[in-house]
Motif scaffolding. Structure first.
Motif, PDB file in Angstrom:
ATOM      1  N   ARG A  20      -3.456 -27.363  -4.569  1.00 25.18           N
ATOM      2  CA  ARG A  20      -4.312 -27.380  -3.375  1.00 25.18           C
ATOM      3  C   ARG A  20      -5.687 -26.767  -3.690  1.00 25.18           C
ATOM      4  O   ARG A  20      -6.721 -27.254  -3.271  1.00 25.18           O
ATOM      5  N   PHE A  21      -5.659 -25.680  -4.483  1.00 29.85           N
ATOM      6  CA  PHE A  21      -6.922 -25.028  -4.863  1.00 29.85           C
ATOM      7  C   PHE A  21      -7.828 -26.011  -5.610  1.00 29.85           C
ATOM      8  O   PHE A  21      -9.011 -26.155  -5.282  1.00 29.85           O
ATOM      9  N   PHE A  22      -7.269 -26.729  -6.567  1.00 30.62           N
ATOM     10  CA  PHE A  22      -8.103 -27.672  -7.322  1.00 30.62           C
ATOM     11  C   PHE A  22      -8.576 -28.824  -6.427  1.00 30.62           C
ATOM     12  O   PHE A  22      -9.740 -29.223  -6.481  1.00 30.62           O
ATOM     13  N   ALA A  23      -7.665 -29.321  -5.597  1.00 30.05           N
ATOM     14  CA  ALA A  23      -8.016 -30.474  -4.745  1.00 30.05           C
ATOM     15  C   ALA A  23      -9.086 -30.109  -3.720  1.00 30.05           C
ATOM     16  O   ALA A  23      -9.991 -30.899  -3.445  1.00 30.05           O
ATOM     17  N   GLU A  24      -8.996 -28.884  -3.169  1.00 35.24           N
ATOM     18  CA  GLU A  24      -9.928 -28.528  -2.086  1.00 35.24           C
ATOM     19  C   GLU A  24     -11.188 -27.834  -2.595  1.00 35.24           C
ATOM     20  O   GLU A  24     -12.276 -28.036  -2.060  1.00 35.24           O
ATOM     21  N   ASP A  25     -11.043 -26.997  -3.615  1.00 38.18           N
ATOM     22  CA  ASP A  25     -12.176 -26.149  -4.011  1.00 38.18           C
ATOM     23  C   ASP A  25     -12.925 -26.648  -5.242  1.00 38.18           C
ATOM     24  O   ASP A  25     -14.063 -26.256  -5.448  1.00 38.18           O
ATOM     25  N   LEU A  26     -12.282 -27.454  -6.058  1.00 39.70           N
ATOM     26  CA  LEU A  26     -12.978 -27.909  -7.266  1.00 39.70           C
ATOM     27  C   LEU A  26     -13.360 -29.379  -7.228  1.00 39.70           C
ATOM     28  O   LEU A  26     -14.540 -29.714  -7.289  1.00 39.70           O
ATOM     29  N   VAL A  27     -12.351 -30.234  -7.083  1.00 41.36           N
ATOM     30  CA  VAL A  27     -12.599 -31.676  -7.239  1.00 41.36           C
ATOM     31  C   VAL A  27     -13.780 -32.186  -6.378  1.00 41.36           C
ATOM     32  O   VAL A  27     -14.657 -32.878  -6.894  1.00 41.36           O
ATOM     33  N   PRO A  28     -13.871 -31.785  -5.093  1.00 38.03           N
ATOM     34  CA  PRO A  28     -14.980 -32.332  -4.285  1.00 38.03           C
ATOM     35  C   PRO A  28     -16.361 -31.908  -4.792  1.00 38.03           C
ATOM     36  O   PRO A  28     -17.359 -32.525  -4.441  1.00 38.03           O
ATOM     37  N   ASN A  29     -16.417 -30.863  -5.604  1.00 35.27           N
ATOM     38  CA  ASN A  29     -17.722 -30.344  -6.062  1.00 35.27           C
ATOM     39  C   ASN A  29     -18.053 -30.702  -7.506  1.00 35.27           C
ATOM     40  O   ASN A  29     -19.073 -30.251  -8.041  1.00 35.27           O
ATOM     41  N   PHE A  30     -17.176 -31.472  -8.136  1.00 37.13           N
ATOM     42  CA  PHE A  30     -17.362 -31.772  -9.564  1.00 37.13           C
ATOM     43  C   PHE A  30     -18.774 -32.311  -9.858  1.00 37.13           C
ATOM     44  O   PHE A  30     -19.432 -31.865 -10.784  1.00 37.13           O
ATOM     45  N   ALA A  31     -19.214 -33.279  -9.047  1.00 34.86           N
ATOM     46  CA  ALA A  31     -20.493 -33.943  -9.367  1.00 34.86           C
ATOM     47  C   ALA A  31     -21.630 -32.928  -9.349  1.00 34.86           C
ATOM     48  O   ALA A  31     -22.463 -32.880 -10.272  1.00 34.86           O
ATOM     49  N   GLU A  32     -21.648 -32.086  -8.316  1.00 33.60           N
ATOM     50  CA  GLU A  32     -22.714 -31.084  -8.187  1.00 33.60           C
ATOM     51  C   GLU A  32     -22.697 -30.098  -9.357  1.00 33.60           C
ATOM     52  O   GLU A  32     -23.727 -29.779  -9.954  1.00 33.60           O
ATOM     53  N   TRP A  33     -21.503 -29.634  -9.706  1.00 32.45           N
ATOM     54  CA  TRP A  33     -21.411 -28.619 -10.765  1.00 32.45           C
ATOM     55  C   TRP A  33     -21.647 -29.215 -12.148  1.00 32.45           C
ATOM     56  O   TRP A  33     -22.087 -28.530 -13.056  1.00 32.45           O
ATOM     57  N   THR A  34     -21.336 -30.495 -12.278  1.00 29.54           N
ATOM     58  CA  THR A  34     -21.610 -31.162 -13.548  1.00 29.54           C
ATOM     59  C   THR A  34     -23.123 -31.182 -13.768  1.00 29.54           C
ATOM     60  O   THR A  34     -23.616 -30.941 -14.867  1.00 29.54           O
ATOM     61  N   LYS A  35     -23.862 -31.419 -12.673  1.00 32.07           N
ATOM     62  CA  LYS A  35     -25.332 -31.417 -12.754  1.00 32.07           C
ATOM     63  C   LYS A  35     -25.832 -30.013 -13.055  1.00 32.07           C
ATOM     64  O   LYS A  35     -26.719 -29.808 -13.880  1.00 32.07           O
ATOM     65  N   ALA A  36     -25.223 -29.021 -12.396  1.00 34.54           N
ATOM     66  CA  ALA A  36     -25.676 -27.627 -12.558  1.00 34.54           C
ATOM     67  C   ALA A  36     -25.270 -27.062 -13.924  1.00 34.54           C
ATOM     68  O   ALA A  36     -25.865 -26.103 -14.414  1.00 34.54           O
ATOM     69  N   GLY A  37     -24.236 -27.625 -14.524  1.00 35.03           N
ATOM     70  CA  GLY A  37     -23.771 -27.139 -15.826  1.00 35.03           C
ATOM     71  C   GLY A  37     -22.981 -25.845 -15.746  1.00 35.03           C
ATOM     72  O   GLY A  37     -22.784 -25.148 -16.741  1.00 35.03           O
ATOM     73  N   THR A  38     -22.506 -25.524 -14.563  1.00 32.64           N
ATOM     74  CA  THR A  38     -21.706 -24.300 -14.423  1.00 32.64           C
ATOM     75  C   THR A  38     -20.876 -24.371 -13.136  1.00 32.64           C
ATOM     76  O   THR A  38     -21.165 -25.183 -12.262  1.00 32.64           O
ATOM     77  N   ILE A  39     -19.879 -23.521 -13.065  1.00 38.22           N
ATOM     78  CA  ILE A  39     -19.033 -23.460 -11.861  1.00 38.22           C
ATOM     79  C   ILE A  39     -19.318 -22.114 -11.186  1.00 38.22           C
ATOM     80  O   ILE A  39     -19.222 -21.071 -11.835  1.00 38.22           O
ATOM     81  N   PRO A  40     -19.687 -22.123  -9.901  1.00 33.27           N
ATOM     82  CA  PRO A  40     -20.159 -20.879  -9.276  1.00 33.27           C
ATOM     83  C   PRO A  40     -19.087 -19.794  -9.119  1.00 33.27           C
ATOM     84  O   PRO A  40     -17.887 -20.089  -9.090  1.00 33.27           O
ATOM     85  N   ARG A  41     -19.561 -18.575  -8.994  1.00 29.86           N
ATOM     86  CA  ARG A  41     -18.671 -17.411  -8.937  1.00 29.86           C
ATOM     87  C   ARG A  41     -17.645 -17.407  -7.804  1.00 29.86           C
ATOM     88  O   ARG A  41     -16.517 -16.961  -8.012  1.00 29.86           O
ATOM     89  N   PRO A  42     -18.006 -17.870  -6.601  1.00 30.73           N
ATOM     90  CA  PRO A  42     -17.002 -17.843  -5.525  1.00 30.73           C
ATOM     91  C   PRO A  42     -15.706 -18.588  -5.883  1.00 30.73           C
ATOM     92  O   PRO A  42     -14.640 -18.253  -5.367  1.00 30.73           O
ATOM     93  N   VAL A  43     -15.798 -19.558  -6.781  1.00 29.54           N
ATOM     94  CA  VAL A  43     -14.588 -20.290  -7.196  1.00 29.54           C
ATOM     95  C   VAL A  43     -13.656 -19.331  -7.946  1.00 29.54           C
ATOM     96  O   VAL A  43     -12.429 -19.333  -7.749  1.00 29.54           O
ATOM     97  N   TRP A  44     -14.254 -18.494  -8.782  1.00 29.07           N
ATOM     98  CA  TRP A  44     -13.460 -17.514  -9.532  1.00 29.07           C
ATOM     99  C   TRP A  44     -12.801 -16.528  -8.555  1.00 29.07           C
ATOM    100  O   TRP A  44     -11.621 -16.181  -8.695  1.00 29.07           O
ATOM    101  N   ALA A  45     -13.591 -16.103  -7.558  1.00 27.95           N
ATOM    102  CA  ALA A  45     -13.061 -15.127  -6.590  1.00 27.95           C
ATOM    103  C   ALA A  45     -11.896 -15.740  -5.806  1.00 27.95           C
ATOM    104  O   ALA A  45     -10.882 -15.070  -5.550  1.00 27.95           O
ATOM    105  N   LYS A  46     -12.026 -17.025  -5.464  1.00 27.28           N
ATOM    106  CA  LYS A  46     -10.944 -17.690  -4.716  1.00 27.28           C
ATOM    107  C   LYS A  46      -9.691 -17.785  -5.596  1.00 27.28           C
ATOM    108  O   LYS A  46      -8.574 -17.518  -5.134  1.00 27.28           O
ATOM    109  N   ALA A  47      -9.900 -18.135  -6.865  1.00 28.61           N
ATOM    110  CA  ALA A  47      -8.750 -18.227  -7.781  1.00 28.61           C
ATOM    111  C   ALA A  47      -8.094 -16.850  -7.934  1.00 28.61           C
ATOM    112  O   ALA A  47      -6.869 -16.736  -8.042  1.00 28.61           O
TER     113      ALA A  47
END
Ligand SMILES: Cc1cc2nc3c(=O)[nH]c(=O)nc-3n(C[C@H](O)[C@H](O)[C@H](O)COP(=O)(O)OP(=O)(O)OC[C@H]3O[C@@H](n4cnc5c(N)ncnc54)[C@H](O)[C@@H]3O)c2cc1C
Length: 382
Positions: A20-47
């Motif tokens: 659920r974490f990957f489906a809700e918190d990561l997958v929908p943002n893949f395109a944006e983060w691929t452009k940014a070249g990084t995954i933001p800190r709140p994702v780490w905090a949620k994990a």
């Protein structure tokens, strides 16, 4: 699809949370983060909050005290979601070094922050002049009073641009080879002389921040040496590398499985010559081969996990798992991509990302040639 017999009710429940974490918190943002070249800190905090980061850390230090099986669940679910870029694996490996070799003070100081995701960890071994030959590292950590004076540079460091904590491979005795290597924990915040160099542009794993790191007369307290004795770094690396190799193996397995699932969906929809692509005998045989490879890989990875748990996993077997899994991952994804035709080559089709992400798995964590060398050394031992 693989049936992991070690998975009990609690593993399935954990897998559901992770999925659920990957489906809700990561997958929908893949395109944006691929452009940014990084995954933001709140994702780490949620994990961290969900217990994903610290699942296998000791309970006394902010973890859940669970077995490595739970990390295997996370790695599989991440890859099955189509990602091997979020640097969970490296973060986890760094924490396991501290868990295994740190003093009580070191564990109390660093593990809780790594479990919550307040701190992100990286492992800095590779240098511009040396990768496979770790004993040849040039970064030095020379005693000066109650501090180490660190000089040198590292490259290709996963999580490097955002890491708060580095597990640094350095020579405390630059005149020695393996025995001169020590592991030093570097806290990067406001650290004089430390700088992050280029964020490296890569053919795949684009969401993952991979960076160069520079050390110019950086001062680190002697108490940041991992463990109690200098010169233990090489031994510590050799002890932990088998787990690092299984981490790569489980993500290879999840990724191969993801490719198979994506392809099955596509070939049942797409039509040519009045038939589904699935109806061509070539497609059926290719996918039968792929499914067989995925299941065999799963059986081998599961066996390695059981051996790791029993303290019986040898360096050679871990090396077999690393090269075989990543080779299989690349073969499987290549076969699957072919069945997408031209669409498989288009960035908007996730199979193309699986393909470019996969290639590096044969290179990092020890190249597959080095893995074969390790296995051969075992075969050549009397
Ligand atoms: C995306 C990415 C992420 C990475 N993340 C990290 C990280 O987080 N931390 C980190 O420390 N490093 C990281 N690395 C570095 C990675 O581990 C090294 O690239 C790898 O170990 C190979 O080292 P090298 O690039 O210096 O290649 P080299 O050692 O120069 O090897 C070049 C070629 O020679 C072959 N070769 C070398 N020695 C032998 C031998 N004895 N026998 C046969 N063949 C040999 C190799 O297999 C390879 O094919 C990362 C790399 C990439 C690309």
């Amino acid at each position: 699809m693989p049936n992991h017999l070690w998975m009990q009710e609690e593993h399935h429940a954990f897998a559901e949370t992770v999925r659920r974490f990957f489906a809700e918190d990561l997958v929908p943002n893949f395109a944006e983060w691929t452009k940014a070249g990084t995954i933001p800190r709140p994702v780490w905090a949620k994990a961290g909050k969900l217990g994903i980061l610290g699942a296998t850390f000791p309970e006394d230090y902010g973890g859940l005290g669970l077995s490595r099986h739970f990390d295997a669940v996370t790695l599989l679910e991440q890859a099955k979601a189509g990602d091997i870029g979020w640097g969970f694996g490296v973060h986890n490996i760094a924490a396991h070094y501290i868990s295994a070799f740190g003093t009580d003070d070191q564990k109390a100081r660093w593990l809780p922050g790594l479990a919550t995701g307040d701190k992100i960890a990286a492992i800095a071994m590779t240098e511009p002049g040396t990768g496979s030959d770790l004993q040849a590292v040039k970064t030095s950590a020379i005693r000066d009073g109650n501090e180490y004076l660190i000089n040198g540079s590292k490259t290709f460091i996963t999580n490097g641009g955002s890491a708060d904590l580095l597990l640094l491979v350095a020579k405390t005795d630059p005149t020695a080879k393996g025995r001169g290597v020590s592991l030093i924990i570097v806290e990067t915040e406001q650290l004089d002389g430390y700088s992050v160099g280029r964020r490296l542009k890569k053919m795949g794993m684009k969401r993952n921040d991979t960076a160069e790191l520079n050390f110019a007369d950086v001062r680190i307290p002697l108490t940041n040496l991992l463990g109690a004795e200098e010169g233990q770094g090489f031994y510590q690396l050799m002890k932990q590398l088998p787990w690092e190799r299984l981490i790569i193996g489980f993500s290879a397995l999840g990724s191969a499985q993801c490719a198979l699932e994506m392809t099955l969906e596509y070939v049942k929809e797409r039509r040519a010559f009045g038939k589904r692509i699935m109806d061509f005998q070539n497609t059926r045989f290719k996918l039968a081969e792929v499914a067989t490879k995925v299941d065999i890989l799963a059986a081998f990875m599961d066996q390695c996990l059981v051996e790791l748990d029993l303290g019986q996993l040898t360096a050679e077997k871990a090396a077999m798992a690393k090269w075989w899994s990543t080779q299989t991952q690349c073969e499987v994804i290549d076969e699957c991509l072919q069945l997408f035709g031209g669409y498989g080559y288009m960035s908007e089709y996730p199979i193309s990302e699986l393909y470019t992400d996969a290639r590096v798995q044969k290179i990092y964590g020890g190249t597959n040639e080095i893995m074969k060398e390790l296995i051969a050394r075992g075969l050549d031992r009397d």
